[in-house]
Design a protein around this motif. Sequence first.
Motif, short mmCIF file in Angstrom:
data_model
loop_
_atom_site.label_atom_id
_atom_site.label_comp_id
_atom_site.label_asym_id
_atom_site.label_seq_id
_atom_site.Cartn_x
_atom_site.Cartn_y
_atom_site.Cartn_z
N GLU A 357 0.86 -1.18 0.00
CA GLU A 357 0.00 0.00 0.00
C GLU A 357 0.90 1.23 0.00
O GLU A 357 1.77 1.38 0.85
CB GLU A 357 -0.87 -0.03 1.26
N PHE A 358 0.70 2.12 -0.99
CA PHE A 358 1.43 3.38 -1.06
C PHE A 358 0.45 4.53 -0.82
O PHE A 358 -0.60 4.59 -1.46
CB PHE A 358 2.06 3.57 -2.45
N ASP A 359 0.79 5.44 0.09
CA ASP A 359 -0.07 6.61 0.23
C ASP A 359 0.38 7.70 -0.73
O ASP A 359 1.32 7.52 -1.51
CB ASP A 359 -0.14 7.09 1.69
N ALA A 360 -0.30 8.85 -0.69
CA ALA A 360 -0.03 9.92 -1.65
C ALA A 360 1.38 10.49 -1.51
O ALA A 360 1.91 11.10 -2.45
CB ALA A 360 -1.06 11.02 -1.50
N ASP A 361 2.01 10.31 -0.35
CA ASP A 361 3.35 10.83 -0.11
C ASP A 361 4.44 9.80 -0.35
O ASP A 361 5.62 10.07 -0.11
CB ASP A 361 3.45 11.35 1.33
N GLY A 362 4.07 8.59 -0.78
CA GLY A 362 5.06 7.57 -1.08
C GLY A 362 5.40 6.64 0.06
O GLY A 362 6.26 5.76 -0.10
N ALA A 363 4.75 6.79 1.22
CA ALA A 363 4.98 5.83 2.31
C ALA A 363 4.44 4.47 1.90
O ALA A 363 3.35 4.36 1.33
CB ALA A 363 4.30 6.31 3.58
N ALA A 364 5.21 3.42 2.19
CA ALA A 364 4.87 2.07 1.75
C ALA A 364 4.67 1.17 2.96
O ALA A 364 5.40 1.25 3.95
CB ALA A 364 5.98 1.50 0.88
N VAL A 365 3.66 0.29 2.87
CA VAL A 365 3.38 -0.69 3.91
C VAL A 365 3.16 -2.04 3.25
O VAL A 365 2.40 -2.16 2.29
CB VAL A 365 2.13 -0.31 4.74
N LEU A 366 3.84 -3.06 3.76
CA LEU A 366 3.68 -4.44 3.30
C LEU A 366 3.31 -5.31 4.49
O LEU A 366 4.14 -5.53 5.38
CB LEU A 366 4.96 -4.96 2.66
N GLY A 367 2.08 -5.78 4.55
CA GLY A 367 1.67 -6.69 5.60
C GLY A 367 2.08 -8.12 5.28
O GLY A 367 2.20 -8.51 4.12
N VAL A 368 2.30 -8.91 6.33
CA VAL A 368 2.66 -10.31 6.15
C VAL A 368 2.27 -11.06 7.43
O VAL A 368 2.28 -10.50 8.52
CB VAL A 368 4.17 -10.47 5.84
N GLY A 369 1.86 -12.31 7.28
CA GLY A 369 1.43 -13.06 8.45
C GLY A 369 1.27 -14.53 8.12
O GLY A 369 1.63 -15.00 7.04
N GLY A 370 0.68 -15.25 9.07
CA GLY A 370 0.48 -16.68 8.87
C GLY A 370 -0.52 -17.23 9.86
O GLY A 370 -0.80 -16.63 10.91
N GLY A 371 -1.07 -18.39 9.54
CA GLY A 371 -2.07 -19.02 10.38
C GLY A 371 -1.44 -19.70 11.59
O GLY A 371 -0.47 -20.44 11.46
N ILE A 372 -1.99 -19.42 12.76
CA ILE A 372 -1.49 -20.00 14.00
C ILE A 372 -2.46 -21.10 14.44
O ILE A 372 -3.67 -20.88 14.54
CB ILE A 372 -1.39 -18.93 15.11
N THR A 373 -1.91 -22.28 14.69
CA THR A 373 -2.69 -23.39 15.22
C THR A 373 -2.05 -23.85 16.54
O THR A 373 -1.03 -23.30 16.96
CB THR A 373 -2.74 -24.57 14.23
#
Length: 410
Positions: A357-373
């Motif tokens: 996800e990039f906002d209008a100012d160029g800040a970037a976010v990359l989410g990552v995760g996994g299933g917990i059992t």
Amino acid sequence: MRVERLPDLGDAPGVLKAVADAAARRGLPPPAALIGDWFGARAVIAPSVAVEPVSATEVFDVPPGCDEAIGGGWFGYLSYPDGTGKIPMAAGGWSDCVLRQDAAGRWWYESLSETTLPDWLADLKPTAPAPYAIEWHAPDRDSHRAGVLSCLDAISAGEVYQACVCTRFTGRISGAPVDFFVDAVQRTAPARAAYVAGSWGAVASLSPELFVSRRGERVISSPIKGTLPLDHSPAELASSVKDVAENIMIVDLVRNDLSRVATTGSVRVPELLAVKPAPGVWHLVSTVTAQVPTETSMAAVLEATFPPASVTGTPKLRARELLTEWEPYDRGIYCGTVGLASPLAGTELNVAIRTVEFDADGAAVLGVGGGITADSDPDREWEECLHKAAPTVGLALSREQSPASGRYPQ
């Protein structure tokens, strides 16, 4: 409806970059694109589409067609609903025409309004991405570990059976998001890549996962649960008790979600626990199908199924409640969906994982995760997050190897 065969334009990422440059020179809104395996095609590109904030019920509100031709439709995204992000919760825009690369690699111009190919799209040639850089900052390992341990406690207490605990990388792009997307798709070839942009920023999705395909009455969902690095044997993943259990629980959740809108008795699981490659990893993939009456609105389908089962947990509502406590940041577009609703071809939406996800100012976010059992190990869950993020943040690349780069501190 107009369908016109085009000359061989070349690879889809390069064509997207050429279209983006041509639109920018004319002061037009940027293109939107689906690249990989969409609607039986290799690529669907809307040459110029004004993707603006809309309500969650508007973004994919199109009757479900079932034609081979696409013609155009609503391109957009819908964010994960529990919290807010730096970009609008939902955004979409209508395009009357598309460039489509079919499964055989041939290019077509299709127009719902029967307009001819715009002059500014003549003589397109694949274009390399311009240089860009993203200096990635690694997630907080301690907070992720705390979230995983809290999830294990909740599983032991019987509150949930599993949940998808996530973290995030942050950074800032120097350059244009479209160049990041074009470069990343060329390097990793994800199955469900999607790009939309506007004055609010951009969403560059490198997803391998299908959330919903709807063509006429037929609805398909292919949840992914279970991950192993590509340098391991796929048989190791297929025999993993933890990963198999994780996948089967989510399949049951998808079946339950679809049954809320499906014709009674129509929900089926034609594919269970298939091992398939994705950028950097093996995944366990299952497929659930259902018959949903065509008069059922897309808003009703999304109300029953969204957010995707594979990124929440079981039971779904309680998992969502607890995830807001365990994760220190809102997910934004991560774990939402990106795609197209066409009045001719139907609707296809991905699960917005491996998505920046990039906002209008160029800040970037990359989410990552996994299933917990119940038998998850916090250290292995952290390693799984890094394996999933590696192709996107460019761990294997140096600035000398590519005109574009992404990296984060060890």
